[in-house]
Design an enzyme around this catalytic site. Structure first.
Site, short mmCIF file in Angstrom:
data_model
loop_
_atom_site.label_atom_id
_atom_site.label_comp_id
_atom_site.label_asym_id
_atom_site.label_seq_id
_atom_site.Cartn_x
_atom_site.Cartn_y
_atom_site.Cartn_z
N CYS A 82 0.85 -1.19 0.00
CA CYS A 82 0.00 0.00 0.00
C CYS A 82 0.88 1.24 0.00
O CYS A 82 1.99 1.23 0.51
CB CYS A 82 -0.97 0.02 1.17
N HIS B 70 0.90 5.60 -1.90
CA HIS B 70 0.22 6.75 -2.49
C HIS B 70 0.78 7.05 -3.87
O HIS B 70 1.99 6.97 -4.06
CB HIS B 70 0.46 8.01 -1.63
N GLU C 249 -7.65 8.96 3.78
CA GLU C 249 -7.35 8.58 2.41
C GLU C 249 -8.58 8.28 1.57
O GLU C 249 -9.60 7.80 2.09
CB GLU C 249 -6.45 7.33 2.41
#
Length: 190
Positions: free
Chosen positions: A82, A84, A129
């Site tokens: 995970c 961004h 998020e």
């Protein structure tokens, strides 16, 4: 779990609090950019993120235990990968980049869904998020980046569901939110 003696690992810095992330509104429209560090301060700023679930040919899910050096949720178990997308990156580019940086893997991943969440970690900051979730098959052995990952393991979906029920405190909040929909997709066949 693969024994530490057989794990192939790397140590490479691939992330910093200075990297520019993509700020979004409640509808995932870009509204600006801010440093990763600032995005996670206090209650956090809403920014794009993604989670990836790697499934091997046996149908097991690859989990990672986050590095002890992580600011938020260190040493917690989570999904395979995970991160961004950075300023100017599409999700396709960012997911491929990060899968390689963290696990030394590549592959084709299916977009499953997108959701928004907020989770605070003690007084150290928050995740806020707009997270896109992906799932895909890969049977290659990970080449783990130890600056990002403390440990990894494959686990059968039923065993993972049981572990989440008995020890939810060991897992990241986003992972616990994502798992029911990922499991439903796996039960339909990937």
């Amino acid at each position: 779990m693969v024994s530490p003696e057989t794990q192939v690992t790397r140590r490479e810095i691939v992330s910093s609090d200075a990297e520019p992330l993509i700020l979004v509104d409640e509808h995932d429209n870009v509204i600006g950019h801010e440093s990763k560090g600032r995005c996670h301060d206090g209650d956090g700023l809403l920014h794009r993120a993604f989670s990836m679930f790697v499934i091997n040919d046996a149908g097991d899910v690859l989990l990672q235990q986050r590095s002890a050096d992580k600011r938020l949720w260190p040493m917690y178990w989570s999904n395979s990968c995970c991160s961004h997308p950075r300023r100017g990156e599409t999700l396709d580019v960012a997911t491929a980049r990060r899968l390689h940086e963290e696990l030394g893997l590549s592959g084709d991943f299916e977009f499953l869904y997108k959701f928004q969440y907020h989770a605070r970690f003690r007084d150290l900051g928050s995740e806020r998020e707009m997270c896109s979730v992906y799932v895909g098959r890969c049977d290659d052995e990970p080449h783990v980046n130890e600056t990002e990952i403390a440990a990894w393991r494959y686990i059968a979906p039923a065993d993972l569901t049981a572990e989440l029920a008995t020890a939810p405190e060991r897992f990241t909040p986003w992972f616990k939110l994502e798992w029911p929909r990922v499991l439903a997709r796996l039960e339909k066949g990937l």
